[in-house]
Design an enzyme around this catalytic site. Structure first.
Site, PDB file in Angstrom:
ATOM      1  N   ASP A  63     123.002 -35.977  94.042  1.00  0.00           N
ATOM      2  CA  ASP A  63     122.279 -37.146  94.557  1.00  0.00           C
ATOM      3  C   ASP A  63     120.764 -36.947  94.507  1.00  0.00           C
ATOM      4  OD1 ASP A  63     121.291 -39.291  96.000  1.00  0.00           O
ATOM      5  OD2 ASP A  63     122.043 -38.592  97.927  1.00  0.00           O
ATOM      6  N   GLU A  90     110.549 -39.723 106.650  1.00  0.00           N
ATOM      7  CA  GLU A  90     110.944 -38.739 105.642  1.00  0.00           C
ATOM      8  C   GLU A  90     110.945 -39.377 104.256  1.00  0.00           C
ATOM      9  OE1 GLU A  90     114.026 -35.868 106.409  1.00  0.00           O
ATOM     10  OE2 GLU A  90     113.883 -36.166 108.572  1.00  0.00           O
ATOM     11  N   CYS A 120     111.309 -39.114  98.516  1.00  0.00           N
ATOM     12  CA  CYS A 120     111.615 -38.234  99.656  1.00  0.00           C
ATOM     13  C   CYS A 120     110.452 -37.298 100.003  1.00  0.00           C
ATOM     14  CB  CYS A 120     112.851 -37.433  99.292  1.00  0.00           C
ATOM     15  SG  CYS A 120     113.306 -36.264 100.531  1.00  0.00           S
ATOM     16  N   SER A 126     123.513 -39.560 104.919  1.00  0.00           N
ATOM     17  CA  SER A 126     122.708 -38.733 105.813  1.00  0.00           C
ATOM     18  C   SER A 126     121.847 -37.795 104.995  1.00  0.00           C
ATOM     19  CB  SER A 126     123.645 -37.920 106.705  1.00  0.00           C
ATOM     20  OG  SER A 126     122.923 -36.908 107.359  1.00  0.00           O
ATOM     21  N   ARG A 176     120.204 -42.263 109.692  1.00  0.00           N
ATOM     22  CA  ARG A 176     120.412 -41.363 108.566  1.00  0.00           C
ATOM     23  C   ARG A 176     119.936 -39.939 108.889  1.00  0.00           C
ATOM     24  NH1 ARG A 176     117.962 -39.937 103.686  1.00  0.00           N
ATOM     25  NH2 ARG A 176     119.549 -39.906 102.065  1.00  0.00           N
ATOM     26  N   GLY A 184     116.721 -37.188  92.393  1.00  0.00           N
ATOM     27  CA  GLY A 184     115.930 -36.297  91.549  1.00  0.00           C
ATOM     28  C   GLY A 184     116.122 -36.459  90.054  1.00  0.00           C
ATOM     29  N   GLU A 234     106.335 -26.828  74.594  1.00  0.00           N
ATOM     30  CA  GLU A 234     106.854 -26.958  73.237  1.00  0.00           C
ATOM     31  C   GLU A 234     107.807 -28.161  73.124  1.00  0.00           C
ATOM     32  OE1 GLU A 234     108.405 -23.198  70.784  1.00  0.00           O
ATOM     33  OE2 GLU A 234     109.931 -24.070  72.069  1.00  0.00           O
TER      34      GLU A 234
HETATM   35  P1  IMP Z   1     116.126 -40.820  93.522  1.00  0.00           P
HETATM   36  O1  IMP Z   1     117.255 -41.190  92.625  1.00  0.00           O
HETATM   37  O2  IMP Z   1     115.396 -39.602  93.064  1.00  0.00           O
HETATM   38  O3  IMP Z   1     115.204 -41.964  93.786  1.00  0.00           O
HETATM   39  O4  IMP Z   1     116.765 -40.397  94.929  1.00  0.00           O
HETATM   40  C1  IMP Z   1     117.619 -41.239  95.653  1.00  0.00           C
HETATM   41  C2  IMP Z   1     118.174 -40.489  96.842  1.00  0.00           C
HETATM   42  O5  IMP Z   1     117.114 -40.114  97.753  1.00  0.00           O
HETATM   43  C3  IMP Z   1     119.117 -41.259  97.726  1.00  0.00           C
HETATM   44  O6  IMP Z   1     120.415 -41.348  97.195  1.00  0.00           O
HETATM   45  C4  IMP Z   1     119.069 -40.500  99.028  1.00  0.00           C
HETATM   46  O7  IMP Z   1     119.915 -39.367  99.040  1.00  0.00           O
HETATM   47  C5  IMP Z   1     117.644 -40.009  99.061  1.00  0.00           C
HETATM   48  N1  IMP Z   1     116.801 -40.813  99.949  1.00  0.00           N
HETATM   49  C6  IMP Z   1     116.794 -42.144 100.147  1.00  0.00           C
HETATM   50  N2  IMP Z   1     115.827 -42.519 100.996  1.00  0.00           N
HETATM   51  C7  IMP Z   1     115.207 -41.387 101.368  1.00  0.00           C
HETATM   52  C8  IMP Z   1     114.101 -41.108 102.243  1.00  0.00           C
HETATM   53  O8  IMP Z   1     113.463 -41.993 102.811  1.00  0.00           O
HETATM   54  N3  IMP Z   1     113.777 -39.797 102.379  1.00  0.00           N
HETATM   55  C9  IMP Z   1     114.451 -38.805 101.756  1.00  0.00           C
HETATM   56  N4  IMP Z   1     115.433 -39.018 100.883  1.00  0.00           N
HETATM   57  C10 IMP Z   1     115.820 -40.304 100.710  1.00  0.00           C
END
Ligand code: IMP
Length: 496
Positions: free
Chosen positions: A357, A431, A318, A262, A417, A359, A485
């Site tokens: 999770d 989203e 996202c 979610s 989700r 980023g 740097e």
């Molecule tokens: P990444 O590793 O930065 O690509 O992020 C992956 C994570 O982004 C997933 O594990 C989810 O928590 C989240 N995510 C997946 N699909 C979506 C989306 O469509 N919108 C927002 N977040 C997402």
């Protein structure tokens, strides 16, 4: 007036690690990256741990049965995406549990009544030239024979020639009986100079194929994450709507751990989902999330979550922050939730692992997240780049890219989700985006380098395991000038 948190929320790129003393035994080969994935009581051992601190995202474009096997071989876990029918998801779980290194469930099957034209079409689709022929064309039907490219000549044979007229027939095949070991199967392959060996049950139904080239697989993966039956550990994503139907079928298929997928987990929907699951069977392991603060963590820990996932709005695909104005920098979220986990452990004697999770942009972000207190990380973009992800590899310019799309994009349409109880489909909004990521070769190779970097940095920090990183790592904030740097600067780069 609204409460304002004065401290700006920060992300990984704003921090650096500061070295601690590196002792001579602190070398990458001695670093242990194992980490708990489910809650446990003080003094006890967690029932399930990872051998590396990485899991793959609950996404159509990342985690199918193929990725799950590849990642489990390397010591991590995939959460098979839930935005498909329950039957399809359970089938993917079943495929992972049935998979044995070197024993392949045949995906190239035809019947004796099919034609050479069908053989060529299937070869084009799967890339495999060896095909098991079963009476009914299923992967576990009665074995009728085998076709390889040595059985026909495209230039000579007519395309409507029936398979039964050129296959090697079942009675002429060397086969192995179900239950034999990989070593025994390979001994037969060598003894009879074969390229493949069908494994059949007592009724001559096809169970697996063993190919000559897969022999070394087992030895190359010392960190494989296996259950007591030597099957790979696999996770599966669920939602807070159809859990009463989905969970029993996933568990029946063999899922070892579930995760409520979610965008925002500090909700009564998640509490109800966890309560239903634990009431159905208290031994089912289920993680929940996502949260970004102490309150969200405590709510889900009290609700019985086995792990709590952190992160809102930081995923590469996202657009939640733009669409809804909600979220928090990933580093700030991890730091606060890690403190909440430790506080909870002090108070209750229960350790609830936390997962950062989304980023992760650079390999070193993994190490930063661990230093900030994460027990393990979930990654989407990172895994989508490899051969083993389910998406298409596309030529772009002089190189290759792979497709990668968000669960909240119009492509995935995983609206469950984003469940806030509304059933008005016409008001759904995106989203997530649909995108490409640079192609990065095989998972084994890419992951090997990432983990070596993580271990090397841990050695710089004087740490040989993740718990030690949590306790001893030192981080500093960086100014925007010092970020400059950090990369090559004030030089003219060659080869550009
Ligand atoms: P990444 O590793 O930065 O690509 O992020 C992956 C994570 O982004 C997933 O594990 C989810 O928590 C989240 N995510 C997946 N699909 C979506 C989306 O469509 N919108 C927002 N977040 C997402």
């Amino acid at each position: 007036m609204a409460k304002i948190i004065q401290e700006p929320s920060r992300t990984f790129g704003e921090y650096l690690l500061i070295p601690n003393l590196t002792t001579k035994d602190c070398i990458p080969e001695n670093v242990d990256l194992s980490t708990p994935i489910v809650r446990y009581k003080k003094g006890e051992k967690p029932e399930l741990s990872l051998n590396i601190p990485l899991v793959s995202a609950v996404m159509q474009s990342v985690s199918d049965n193929n990725m799950a096997v590849a990642l489990a071989k390397n010591g991590g876990v995939s959460f098979i995406f839930g935005s498909q029918t329950i039957e399809e998801q359970a089938e993917m779980v079943r495929k992972v549990k049935k998979y044995k290194a070197g024993f392949v469930i045949s995906d190239s099957n035809l019947t004796p009544e099919n034609t050479l034209e069908d053989v060529l079409a299937l070869k084009q689709k799967t890339g495999h030239s060896t095909m098991a022929i079963t009476e009914d064309g299923t992967p576990d039907g009665k074995l009728a024979g085998i076709v390889t490219s040595r059985d026909y000549r495209i230039t000579r044979d007519s395309l409507d020639k029936k398979i039964k007229d050129f296959m090697t027939k079942g009675e002429d095949l060397v086969v192995g009986q179900e239950g034999i070991t990989l070593k025994e199967a390979n001994d037969i392959i060598w003894q009879h100079k074969l390229n493949s060996l069908p494994i059949v049950d007592k009724d001559f139904n096809l169970v697996y194929m063993v190919f000559r080239k897969d022999y070394s697989d087992d030895k190359e993966h010392p960190l494989s994450l296996l259950d007591k039956n030597k099957s790979y550990i696999v996770g599966a994503g669920i939602n807070s709507r159809d859990y009463a139907e989905r969970v029993p079928q996933l568990v029946e298929a063999g899922a070892d751990i579930l995760c409520i997928d979610s965008s925002e987990g500090y909700s009564e929907w998640q509490k109800d989902t966890i309560a239903w699951i634990k009431n159905y069977d208290k031994n089912i392991k289920v993680g929940a999330g996502n949260v970004v603060d102490r309150e969200g963590f405590r709510y889900l820990a009290d609700a019985g979550a086995d792990f709590v996932k952190i992160g809102i709005g930081g995923g590469s695909i996202c657009i939640t922050r733009e669409q809804k104005g909600i979220g928090r920098g990933q580093a700030s979220s991890v730091l606060e939730v890690a403190a909440a986990r430790d506080e909870y452990f002090e108070e209750t004697g229960i350790y609830v692992p936390i997962c950062s999770d989304g980023g992760i942009v650079h390999d070193y972000h993994v190490t930063l997240a661990l230093a900030m207190g994460a027990d393990f990380l979930m990654l989407g973009r990172y895994f989508a780049r490899f051969d083993e992800s389910p998406t298409a590899k596309v030529k772009l310019g002089s190189g290759y890219v792979k497709e990668y799309w968000g669960e909240g994009s119009n492509r995935a349409r995983n609206w469950a989700r984003y469940d806030l109880g509304s059933s008005k489909k016409e008001l759904q909004f995106e989203e997530g985006v649909d995108s490409y990521v640079p192609y990065a070769g095989t998972l084994d190779d890419g992951l090997g380098i990432t983990l070596h970097k993580v271990k090397s940095t841990m050695c710089n920090c004087g740490c040989k395991n993740i718990a030690q990183m949590h306790a001893e790592a030192r981080l500093c904030l960086v100014s925007s000038t010092s970020i400059n740097e950090g990369s090559a600067h004030d030089v003219i780069l060659k080869n550009q």
